[in-house]
Design an enzyme around this catalytic site. Sequence first.
Site, PDB file in Angstrom:
ATOM      1  N   LYS A 180      43.924  35.017  50.316  1.00  0.00           N
ATOM      2  CA  LYS A 180      44.281  35.669  51.582  1.00  0.00           C
ATOM      3  C   LYS A 180      43.038  35.930  52.435  1.00  0.00           C
ATOM      4  O   LYS A 180      43.075  35.736  53.642  1.00  0.00           O
ATOM      5  CB  LYS A 180      45.009  36.994  51.335  1.00  0.00           C
ATOM      6  CG  LYS A 180      46.378  36.853  50.690  1.00  0.00           C
ATOM      7  CD  LYS A 180      47.211  38.125  50.814  1.00  0.00           C
ATOM      8  CE  LYS A 180      46.580  39.331  50.179  1.00  0.00           C
ATOM      9  NZ  LYS A 180      46.391  39.222  48.723  1.00  0.00           N
ATOM     10  N   ARG A 191      52.983  45.888  51.490  1.00  0.00           N
ATOM     11  CA  ARG A 191      53.040  45.564  50.067  1.00  0.00           C
ATOM     12  C   ARG A 191      54.252  46.154  49.382  1.00  0.00           C
ATOM     13  O   ARG A 191      54.444  45.924  48.188  1.00  0.00           O
ATOM     14  CB  ARG A 191      51.793  46.087  49.378  1.00  0.00           C
ATOM     15  CG  ARG A 191      50.668  45.054  49.243  1.00  0.00           C
ATOM     16  CD  ARG A 191      49.440  45.792  48.781  1.00  0.00           C
ATOM     17  NE  ARG A 191      48.552  45.096  47.927  1.00  0.00           N
ATOM     18  CZ  ARG A 191      47.358  44.621  48.311  1.00  0.00           C
ATOM     19  NH1 ARG A 191      47.001  44.682  49.572  1.00  0.00           N
ATOM     20  NH2 ARG A 191      46.555  44.083  47.439  1.00  0.00           N
ATOM     21  N   ARG A 219      35.435  35.436  40.904  1.00  0.00           N
ATOM     22  CA  ARG A 219      35.032  36.326  41.990  1.00  0.00           C
ATOM     23  C   ARG A 219      34.300  37.554  41.434  1.00  0.00           C
ATOM     24  O   ARG A 219      33.379  38.069  42.069  1.00  0.00           O
ATOM     25  CB  ARG A 219      36.285  36.760  42.759  1.00  0.00           C
ATOM     26  CG  ARG A 219      36.013  37.506  44.009  1.00  0.00           C
ATOM     27  CD  ARG A 219      37.258  37.614  44.858  1.00  0.00           C
ATOM     28  NE  ARG A 219      38.236  38.548  44.331  1.00  0.00           N
ATOM     29  CZ  ARG A 219      39.418  38.781  44.879  1.00  0.00           C
ATOM     30  NH1 ARG A 219      39.801  38.120  45.948  1.00  0.00           N
ATOM     31  NH2 ARG A 219      40.245  39.651  44.366  1.00  0.00           N
ATOM     32  N   ARG A 256      33.301  43.847  43.642  1.00  0.00           N
ATOM     33  CA  ARG A 256      34.512  44.572  44.025  1.00  0.00           C
ATOM     34  C   ARG A 256      34.805  45.661  43.006  1.00  0.00           C
ATOM     35  O   ARG A 256      34.477  45.537  41.839  1.00  0.00           O
ATOM     36  CB  ARG A 256      35.701  43.611  44.086  1.00  0.00           C
ATOM     37  CG  ARG A 256      35.735  42.779  45.342  1.00  0.00           C
ATOM     38  CD  ARG A 256      37.000  41.944  45.376  1.00  0.00           C
ATOM     39  NE  ARG A 256      38.225  42.738  45.302  1.00  0.00           N
ATOM     40  CZ  ARG A 256      39.182  42.673  46.205  1.00  0.00           C
ATOM     41  NH1 ARG A 256      39.084  41.906  47.249  1.00  0.00           N
ATOM     42  NH2 ARG A 256      40.274  43.392  46.048  1.00  0.00           N
ATOM     43  N   ARG A 274      46.889  44.515  38.826  1.00  0.00           N
ATOM     44  CA  ARG A 274      47.186  44.200  40.232  1.00  0.00           C
ATOM     45  C   ARG A 274      48.221  43.085  40.331  1.00  0.00           C
ATOM     46  O   ARG A 274      49.077  43.090  41.215  1.00  0.00           O
ATOM     47  CB  ARG A 274      45.898  43.824  40.976  1.00  0.00           C
ATOM     48  CG  ARG A 274      44.998  45.050  41.181  1.00  0.00           C
ATOM     49  CD  ARG A 274      43.603  44.670  41.603  1.00  0.00           C
ATOM     50  NE  ARG A 274      43.566  44.066  42.902  1.00  0.00           N
ATOM     51  CZ  ARG A 274      42.802  43.027  43.242  1.00  0.00           C
ATOM     52  NH1 ARG A 274      42.005  42.460  42.347  1.00  0.00           N
ATOM     53  NH2 ARG A 274      42.836  42.546  44.452  1.00  0.00           N
TER      54      ARG A 274
HETATM   55  P1  AMP Z   1      43.266  43.931  48.640  1.00  0.00           P
HETATM   56  O1  AMP Z   1      41.832  43.747  49.044  1.00  0.00           O
HETATM   57  O2  AMP Z   1      44.255  43.631  49.712  1.00  0.00           O
HETATM   58  O3  AMP Z   1      43.610  43.235  47.340  1.00  0.00           O
HETATM   59  O4  AMP Z   1      43.430  45.508  48.352  1.00  0.00           O
HETATM   60  C1  AMP Z   1      42.614  46.181  47.405  1.00  0.00           C
HETATM   61  C2  AMP Z   1      43.320  47.449  46.948  1.00  0.00           C
HETATM   62  O5  AMP Z   1      43.530  48.321  48.059  1.00  0.00           O
HETATM   63  C3  AMP Z   1      44.712  47.250  46.349  1.00  0.00           C
HETATM   64  O6  AMP Z   1      44.684  46.892  44.970  1.00  0.00           O
HETATM   65  C4  AMP Z   1      45.321  48.633  46.547  1.00  0.00           C
HETATM   66  O7  AMP Z   1      44.795  49.575  45.625  1.00  0.00           O
HETATM   67  C5  AMP Z   1      44.787  49.005  47.930  1.00  0.00           C
HETATM   68  N1  AMP Z   1      45.695  48.510  49.000  1.00  0.00           N
HETATM   69  C6  AMP Z   1      45.382  47.590  49.963  1.00  0.00           C
HETATM   70  N2  AMP Z   1      46.428  47.399  50.777  1.00  0.00           N
HETATM   71  C7  AMP Z   1      47.429  48.188  50.315  1.00  0.00           C
HETATM   72  C8  AMP Z   1      48.767  48.414  50.724  1.00  0.00           C
HETATM   73  N3  AMP Z   1      49.310  47.753  51.785  1.00  0.00           N
HETATM   74  N4  AMP Z   1      49.510  49.299  50.013  1.00  0.00           N
HETATM   75  C9  AMP Z   1      48.989  49.972  48.970  1.00  0.00           C
HETATM   76  N5  AMP Z   1      47.743  49.799  48.520  1.00  0.00           N
HETATM   77  C10 AMP Z   1      46.943  48.908  49.183  1.00  0.00           C
END
Ligand code: AMP
Length: 198
Positions: free
Chosen positions: A13, A89, A128, A134, A145
């Site tokens: 993404k 999400r 990664r 991260r 996740r």
């Molecule tokens: P990402 O970089 O999009 O994978 O997001 C990293 C982390 O941020 C996720 O594993 C969640 O803990 C939190 N997060 C990001 N976007 C959301 C969302 N829309 N709803 C809930 N948690 C989120």
Amino acid sequence: MRLVLLGPPGSGKGTQGARISARHGIPTISTGQLFDRQISAGTPLGQRAERYVRAGELVPDEIVLDMVADRLAAGVDCAEGFLFDGFPRTYPQAEALDRMLAASCGPLDAVIDLDVDVDEVLARIRRRAHTEDRLDDAEDTARRRMAVFAAETAPLRRYYQQAGLLHTIEGAGDPDEVAARIGQTLAAIAHPQLHLGS
Ligand code: AMP
């Protein structure tokens, strides 16, 4: 164009979102990145979100929705559009986004669903973890996740399919090829008259 990019962690993404943004001249709104910044800056919102992000859990909807509403209020160009990466999400987030857009910009144009096999995704996340620092790429957190995605986010495919917005793209393989597939899909959405029958 007003777009959502859907797909499991590690599906590309971030990479594909950056390309779509550059190509269409639209900002990416990544809730993961917004949380990352809030956590690094030690804001109250960051402090509320941090333990969820670290554990690979979803941050509660009300926190996410407050943050997204603030981001939209800070200014988006509705005509130009935007790309949401990692949001929505959950069902309540998707419904809230529909309401927010109905009250401001108008409906989404498309949801791009990056489809990548689970084993491929875990392999990417492992790679990664070596190259990016991260909070949440440790193996067990990555698995968590993925499970959260399957339980909470994958059902959104149905929500957007019913709305006629879902475009599932094969996410495996070379990023240039994936980008080309997305480009074709978005071109057909932007100019349907040129793509009749394709
Ligand atoms: P990402 O970089 O999009 O994978 O997001 C990293 C982390 O941020 C996720 O594993 C969640 O803990 C939190 N997060 C990001 N976007 C959301 C969302 N829309 N709803 C809930 N948690 C989120």
